[in-house]
Design an enzyme around this catalytic site. Structure first.
Site, mmCIF file in Angstrom:
data_model
loop_
_atom_site.group_PDB
_atom_site.id
_atom_site.type_symbol
_atom_site.label_atom_id
_atom_site.label_comp_id
_atom_site.label_asym_id
_atom_site.label_seq_id
_atom_site.Cartn_x
_atom_site.Cartn_y
_atom_site.Cartn_z
ATOM 1 N N ASP A 60 0.862 -1.179 0.000
ATOM 2 C CA ASP A 60 0.000 0.000 0.000
ATOM 3 C C ASP A 60 0.902 1.233 0.000
ATOM 4 O O ASP A 60 1.514 1.553 1.022
ATOM 5 C CB ASP A 60 -0.903 0.015 1.242
ATOM 6 C CG ASP A 60 -1.992 -1.055 1.180
ATOM 7 O OD1 ASP A 60 -1.776 -2.064 0.481
ATOM 8 O OD2 ASP A 60 -3.035 -0.888 1.831
ATOM 9 N N LYS A 65 -6.840 3.128 -3.444
ATOM 10 C CA LYS A 65 -7.293 3.112 -2.045
ATOM 11 C C LYS A 65 -7.520 4.543 -1.602
ATOM 12 O O LYS A 65 -6.754 5.434 -1.966
ATOM 13 C CB LYS A 65 -6.207 2.419 -1.212
ATOM 14 C CG LYS A 65 -6.407 2.433 0.284
ATOM 15 C CD LYS A 65 -5.344 1.579 0.976
ATOM 16 C CE LYS A 65 -5.317 1.826 2.480
ATOM 17 N NZ LYS A 65 -4.244 1.089 3.160
ATOM 18 N N LYS A 106 -10.287 0.137 -2.713
ATOM 19 C CA LYS A 106 -10.244 -0.133 -1.270
ATOM 20 C C LYS A 106 -10.515 1.141 -0.481
ATOM 21 O O LYS A 106 -9.650 1.990 -0.352
ATOM 22 C CB LYS A 106 -8.874 -0.697 -0.896
ATOM 23 C CG LYS A 106 -8.674 -0.891 0.612
ATOM 24 C CD LYS A 106 -7.328 -1.508 0.934
ATOM 25 C CE LYS A 106 -7.071 -1.486 2.435
ATOM 26 N NZ LYS A 106 -5.715 -1.959 2.788
#
Lengths: 288, 334
Positions: free
Chosen positions: B171, B234, B270
């Site tokens: 991430d 995300k 996400k």
């Protein structure tokens, strides 16, 4: 001739220090002892009960963590504010229970006195119910009472203020938080008590008042895994056994309902304090 | 990147580098220059903010009950990236989180596993070891998370370290400072470089939408990340408020839907941060279904970055299973 518009009363619930409407949007008519319309009250649903339990759980750490002395002062403050509202309580008790004004006023005075009496108990419980234990070993051993947790109270159906004060105050004095289902037919003194609690230093969520039907909400509260104790005083007779059985599923403390409503004016002793207190015993090694 | 060895297992075959091409057709030339890229991103249709809020409000009011609710709860549990990103994290907290990821509800064998455990890069090895053989992914945050304020060498070293420690999902955070000052190509090149450093690991690009100010910027950042080769976009680090909101999620879902329609490549989404209740999670699932479509309703394409959400999902699951309300005493403390 009066030019005033009538102020019609539609009361709401008291949950987490706020006055929300029922999640269900329902309300019902409250009548006096003779059947005349008095006001509209919110008709709490199971989701209101669920929210009330969340609020009571959230308030538990602060209320149970407050010093006993502080709890006593807060409860005494509640009695002070009740005293100021005594005429309103008297009117509501007289209308709801069909009493004369003087008898209603006597009931209100008794309720306030009862509240003061329990306020005085908060910092005496540990001395009366706890203490050092004589043990055969090198230990300093002592016990002290601790609050049980979130208590669901099905308030008395008949005695709308004295009965309510008699079941609610001991729960609070011990440091528990409460979810109360009020008398269905006579909820107005409880609604006013909610207004008193909201303006008297009781932290939000410590008391949550649901006006509605104990037969509808009782089963949800008895089964709820986050309720630690239940007082069945106001439960309908036909449901009592079933409620006790569901409460056993999560091993709740249960205060059984008396056959008929007791004389609330009688001295209750410690009978309503101890069911909502757990005893913690500490073994402290000595001489090592 | 060629011949990078695995620190946990030096004898493992060296990972083969994934070549990063230019953006997929028909967008092959949009990154040829700073000006061209800016023109492309600013040429994306603007977002009607009031419309997006109205749309999500309507979808959020949809009632999901009984069997549909049970399905939604199980799906949401299987989509959770169980996250702990605290300075106080220890191998012990990561191991207990991994145990929770394997068996979220120890009292119920039918409860699905979560999708991944998300930790800081230095603890990825602990998580990998604790999750061996479970199929649960190990996600690590990297590139100077959460601010992204470090030089590129440091960021790339951070990524390589996390991958070497056993993370199979990275991430990364984008450089919001560069993005907001309009240096889009710099941000793009950084994502491409991180993409290369990831090797076989999946790359999730955190846009930190709370700092992007407008939904137009969210759409531009989403497209930038997708063109640069992200596997997931995300919303947030969880360290900035507001984090994941429904309108932001709507814009990102529209972006991945449009991107697949144009290029054939499917990208995951996400939302992370601020999703704490089952109700929030179900609202997001409705949004996914109605915006991107049912193809995205799987842990491969949609994830929740969350820590406290899982307990609420478990409480609701217990409520559906037993018929009575459950309480926080009946889920693990984390």
């Amino acid at each position: 001739m009066s030019d005033r518009l009538a102020v019609r009363k539609t009361y709401k619930l008291y949950v987490n220090g706020a006055f929300p409407r029922s999640e269900s949007g329902r309300s019902y008519e409250v009548t006096d002892a003779k059947g005349h319309f008095l006001a509209n009250a919110a008709w709490a649903s199971r989701k209101d009960a669920r929210d009330a339990v969340v609020a009571a759980r959230g308030a538990f750490a602060k209320w149970s963590g407050a010093t006993a002395y502080n709890r006593g002062q807060v409860l005494y403050r509640v009695a002070e504010v009740m005293e100021g509202r005594a005429p309103q309580f008297t009117e509501e008790v007289a209308a709801g229970e069909g009493l004369s004004t003087s008898r209603a006023r006597a009931a209100v005075d008794a309720a306030i006195d009862r509240w003061v009496w329990y306020a005085g108990w908060t910092d005496k419980l540990a001395a009366v119910l706890g203490g050092a234990n004589p043990v055969a070993g090198p230990y300093f051993d002592f016990s002290l009472p601790e609050p049980t947790g979130v208590v669901a109270v099905l308030a008395p159906q008949q005695s709308s203020l004295l009965g309510l004060a008699s079941v609610l105050a001991p729960v609070l004095a011990g440091g528990n938080t409460a979810v109360v289902v009020t008398s269905r037919e006579r909820p107005l003194p409880a609604v006013t008590l909610g207004e008193v609690l909201a303006t008297s230093d009781v932290p939000a969520g410590v008391v949550n008042l649901l006006t509605g039907d104990a037969a509808e909400l009782g089963p949800w509260l008895a089964e709820h895994a986050d309720v630690d104790a239940i007082d069945l005083t106001g439960a309908p007779v036909r449901l009592r056994l079933e409620l006790e059985r569901s409460a056993a599923g999560t091993v709740k403390r249960v205060v059984r309902a008396p056959e008929t409503e007791p004389d609330w004016a009688a001295d209750p002793g410690l009978s309503r304090l101890t069911p909502f207190l757990e005893t913690k015993t500490v073994w402290h090694p000595m001489g090592v | 990147m060629i011949g990078m060895t695995n620190l946990l297992d030096p004898h493992a075959p060296a990972t083969s580098p994934r070549t990063v091409d230019e953006p997929p057709a028909p967008y092959g030339d949009v990154t040829r220059s700073d000006a061209a890229f800016r023109a492309f991103l600013h040429g994306l249709p603007g977002v009607d903010q009031v419309g997006a809020e109205a749309r999500t409000t309507v979808l959020a009011s949809r009632s999901i009950k009984t069997t549909a609710k049970a399905w939604a709860i199980d799906t949401a549990i299987s989509m959770v990236d169980l996250t702990t990103l605290e300075g106080a994290d220890t191998p012990g907290t990561v191991r207990s989180l991994a145990a929770k990821a394997r068996r979220p509800d120890p009292g119920d064998a039918t409860c699905p596993q979560v999708a991944a455990v998300c930790v800081y890069g230095d603890l990825a090895g602990v998580a990998r070891e604790a999750l061996a053989g479970t199929g649960i992914h190990v996600a690590a945050v990297a590139t100077a998370f959460p601010s992204g304020r470090a030089s590129r060498e440091v960021k790339l070293a951070d990524v390589k370290d996390a991958v070497a420690n056993g993370a199979d999902e990275i991430d990364m955070v984008i450089d919001r400072g560069a993005f907001l000052t309009g240096r889009y190509l710099d941000v793009y090149e950084e994502v491409v470089a991180v993409r290369e450093a990831c090797g076989d690991a999946h790359l999730k690009v955190i846009l930190e939408t709370g700092e992007l100010v407008t939904l137009d910027n969210v759409r531009r950042a989403s497209w930038l990340a997708m063109l640069a080769g992200a596997d997931f976009v995300k919303t947030s680090t969880g360290k900035v408020s507001p984090a994941a909101t429904l309108p932001v999620c709507l814009v990102m879902l529209e972006a991945v839907r449009d991107f697949r329609a144009a290029t054939g490549r499917q990208i995951g989404v996400k939302p992370a941060g601020g999703i704490r209740t089952t109700k929030d999670a179900v609202r997001h699932l409705v949004l996914v279904h109605e915006t991107a479509g049912p193809d995205w309703l799987s842990p491969d394409w949609f994830r929740f970055g969350a820590s406290s959400l899982l307990n609420d999902l478990l409480l609701q699951r217990q409520k559906l299973r037993t018929g009575h309300y459950s309480g926080p005493d009946h889920v693990t403390v984390d």
